[in-house]
Design a protein around this motif. Sequence first.
Motif: not given
Length: 265
Positions: A79, A141-142, A145, A150-152, A158
């Motif tokens: 990631d 990645m989610a 997280a 990072w988020g979704d 984010r």
Amino acid sequence: MSSTPATVRSRPRWWIELLLIAVLYEAYSLSRLVVRGDVDAALRNAERILHVESLTHLDPEHVLNQVVSSHVFIGVVCDYAYATLHYVITPLVLFWLWRRRPEHYRGARTTLAIATLVSLAGFMLFPTAPPRMIGGFTDTMAHFASWGWWGDGASAPRGMEHMTNEYAAMPSLHVGWAAWCGWQLWRLGRGRVLRGLGVLYPLLVVVVVLGTANHYLADVLAGLAVMGLGALASPWLLRGLDRLRDGVAMRREASNKATPPIETK
């Protein structure tokens, strides 16, 4: 009066290169706006790609994604690699060429720019949802997280998901840029270390984009194809620009010679 051959021109000015980067970024922003709201088409295109890959039995995404998502260490490393490497390695290679291999810089930079523009056109004409948006895949990645910023929204920080084009899977610019970096290091690097990195880096990126479920194998092949197209088109474009610039310079010189000097008393 001798003229400087087109192939031996001096290093481009840094501010012109920054301007080119700004233009490419604005083109990317345009592609993001064009495909916004075209979610259904992006999902249909993704399903078509998966269907073709399953028929040909060329679909390593599932196996790699299972491995990456099942092991925290591997998942977090992949990631971070997906989120950072193309932002770091590509500019470093560009700067290295500009600084250390100026005679090769224009051709390499033009190849990269052409491939990027072709990819942006692909994003607009063929919006494609990444595997992580399709059932049967894990969005690593989610999933991991909590280990990163990072988020979704893929690798976007984010709260900044709106700044990325989430339907830009085809072709893979991650792979295209990595292949370009590897090519430059292999052909222009001195020593086994640089040339070895030129081979390993693109291979790593291929594993990362497939394992994190951000790209299909078809995207990988398309990314390599657009970079090859950029390499083929770059010499033609540069020769045309050089002829145009030389023609303008010659006409300007001829005009100056034809204009009689102003006599002063």
